[in-house]
Design a protein around this motif. Structure first.
Motif, PDB file in Angstrom:
ATOM      1  N   LEU A  16     -24.092  83.144 -42.507  1.00 52.66           N
ATOM      2  CA  LEU A  16     -22.905  82.417 -43.198  1.00 52.66           C
ATOM      3  C   LEU A  16     -21.642  82.709 -43.006  1.00 52.66           C
ATOM      4  CD1 LEU A  16     -24.855  82.201 -46.815  1.00 52.66           C
ATOM      5  CD2 LEU A  16     -23.713  80.286 -45.558  1.00 52.66           C
ATOM      6  N   GLU A  17     -21.419  84.062 -42.656  1.00 49.53           N
ATOM      7  CA  GLU A  17     -20.020  84.769 -42.591  1.00 49.53           C
ATOM      8  C   GLU A  17     -19.457  84.304 -41.241  1.00 49.53           C
ATOM      9  OE1 GLU A  17     -18.105  86.488 -44.604  1.00 49.53           O
ATOM     10  OE2 GLU A  17     -19.678  86.116 -46.218  1.00 49.53           O
ATOM     11  N   SER A  18     -20.362  84.254 -40.213  1.00 54.31           N
ATOM     12  CA  SER A  18     -19.949  83.801 -38.765  1.00 54.31           C
ATOM     13  C   SER A  18     -19.733  82.363 -38.512  1.00 54.31           C
ATOM     14  CB  SER A  18     -21.121  84.303 -37.655  1.00 54.31           C
ATOM     15  OG  SER A  18     -22.190  83.886 -37.968  1.00 54.31           O
ATOM     16  N   ASN A  19     -20.310  81.507 -39.880  1.00 52.84           N
ATOM     17  CA  ASN A  19     -20.205  80.224 -39.395  1.00 52.84           C
ATOM     18  C   ASN A  19     -18.721  79.695 -40.297  1.00 52.84           C
ATOM     19  OD1 ASN A  19     -20.736  77.210 -39.504  1.00 52.84           O
ATOM     20  ND2 ASN A  19     -22.615  77.448 -40.383  1.00 52.84           N
ATOM     21  N   ILE A  24     -25.237  76.665 -43.590  1.00 49.80           N
ATOM     22  CA  ILE A  24     -26.037  76.904 -42.657  1.00 49.80           C
ATOM     23  C   ILE A  24     -27.329  76.289 -42.731  1.00 49.80           C
ATOM     24  CG2 ILE A  24     -24.795  79.103 -41.912  1.00 49.80           C
ATOM     25  CD1 ILE A  24     -27.483  80.337 -43.084  1.00 49.80           C
ATOM     26  N   ILE A  25     -28.231  75.829 -41.559  1.00 45.06           N
ATOM     27  CA  ILE A  25     -29.386  75.188 -41.770  1.00 45.06           C
ATOM     28  C   ILE A  25     -30.244  76.003 -40.839  1.00 45.06           C
ATOM     29  CG2 ILE A  25     -30.552  73.123 -40.902  1.00 45.06           C
ATOM     30  CD1 ILE A  25     -28.199  71.430 -41.544  1.00 45.06           C
ATOM     31  N   LEU A  26     -31.513  76.646 -41.448  1.00 46.40           N
ATOM     32  CA  LEU A  26     -32.217  77.201 -40.843  1.00 46.40           C
ATOM     33  C   LEU A  26     -33.875  76.543 -40.918  1.00 46.40           C
ATOM     34  CD1 LEU A  26     -31.308  80.511 -42.839  1.00 46.40           C
ATOM     35  CD2 LEU A  26     -30.759  79.994 -40.222  1.00 46.40           C
ATOM     36  N   ILE A  68     -33.888  74.540 -44.137  1.00 47.49           N
ATOM     37  CA  ILE A  68     -33.515  75.186 -45.282  1.00 47.49           C
ATOM     38  C   ILE A  68     -32.132  75.164 -45.114  1.00 47.49           C
ATOM     39  CG2 ILE A  68     -33.187  77.207 -46.593  1.00 47.49           C
ATOM     40  CD1 ILE A  68     -35.871  78.234 -45.177  1.00 47.49           C
ATOM     41  N   ARG A  69     -31.261  74.609 -46.124  1.00 43.40           N
ATOM     42  CA  ARG A  69     -29.951  74.525 -46.223  1.00 43.40           C
ATOM     43  C   ARG A  69     -29.233  75.441 -46.841  1.00 43.40           C
ATOM     44  NH1 ARG A  69     -28.352  68.885 -46.168  1.00 43.40           N
ATOM     45  NH2 ARG A  69     -28.330  68.916 -43.931  1.00 43.40           N
ATOM     46  N   ILE A  70     -28.812  76.456 -46.613  1.00 42.67           N
ATOM     47  CA  ILE A  70     -27.887  77.314 -47.729  1.00 42.67           C
ATOM     48  C   ILE A  70     -26.483  76.813 -47.760  1.00 42.67           C
ATOM     49  CG2 ILE A  70     -27.600  79.774 -48.405  1.00 42.67           C
ATOM     50  CD1 ILE A  70     -30.208  80.296 -46.547  1.00 42.67           C
ATOM     51  N   ILE A  71     -26.110  76.367 -48.963  1.00 44.06           N
ATOM     52  CA  ILE A  71     -24.656  76.072 -49.107  1.00 44.06           C
ATOM     53  C   ILE A  71     -24.002  77.283 -49.956  1.00 44.06           C
ATOM     54  CG2 ILE A  71     -23.111  74.259 -49.977  1.00 44.06           C
ATOM     55  CD1 ILE A  71     -25.418  72.530 -49.670  1.00 44.06           C
TER      56      ILE A  71
END
Length: 159
Positions: A16-19, A24-26, A68-71
């Motif tokens: 998340l930090e590098s995006n 992110i989608i995993l 999996i989408r983490i927002i």
């Protein structure tokens, strides 16, 4: 060395930090193979470490092409903050859940330590008064404490 849960959480947070965006989608299966664990371990991490209280929304689609989408929730304007408070504060939360919520808000930089301490002192006092003076049952104390915290958080959110 940390637990597997901590390693998975740290890995996801680093993604998340590098995006450049706040999402992110995993793929659950791919993530599980990276850590040599079962997909249910990934589910556990998502359910316990990436919750709305901690500032995340997790969407998932199961199946062959599942994801999996983490927002990460960004609360830049007042309306977003107020909606977020409504979403994370239940109708009647036990004192320990309220304290956990306050700690999470502090960790996210949304509630300074000073205000968190004031909230906790107020909650202890309210609990003592509602128990000894009014002899209210636990569920009623939880409802009143939760409503008080909701109103205070909302008033801080507008400032």
């Amino acid at each position: 060395m940390g637990s597997l849960t901590e390693k998975i959480e740290k890995y996801i947070r680093s993604l998340l930090e590098s995006n450049s965006t706040d999402e992110i989608i995993l793929r659950r299966k791919e993530l599980a193979s990276v850590f040599g664990c079962v997909p249910s371990q990934i589910n556990y991490v998502l359910q316990s470490r990436f919750t709305p209280e901690r500032g995340f929304i997790v969407e998932s689609q199961r199946g062959g092409h599942g994801y999996i989408r983490i927002i990460r929730v960004c609360l830049s304007d007042v309306e977003d903050r107020l909606n977020h408070i409504e979403e994370i504060v239940d109708d009647a939360m036990p004192s320990q859940d309220i304290r956990r919520l306050l700690k999470n808000l502090e960790e996210r930089g949304l509630l300074p330590l000073r205000e968190r301490t004031i909230f906790e002192v107020m909650l202890r006092f309210m609990d003592e008064m509602l128990t000894s003076l009014f002899d209210l049952p636990a569920y009623k104390r939880d409802e009143l404490n939760t409503e008080l915290v909701r109103r205070l958080l909302k008033s801080l959110a507008i400032i």
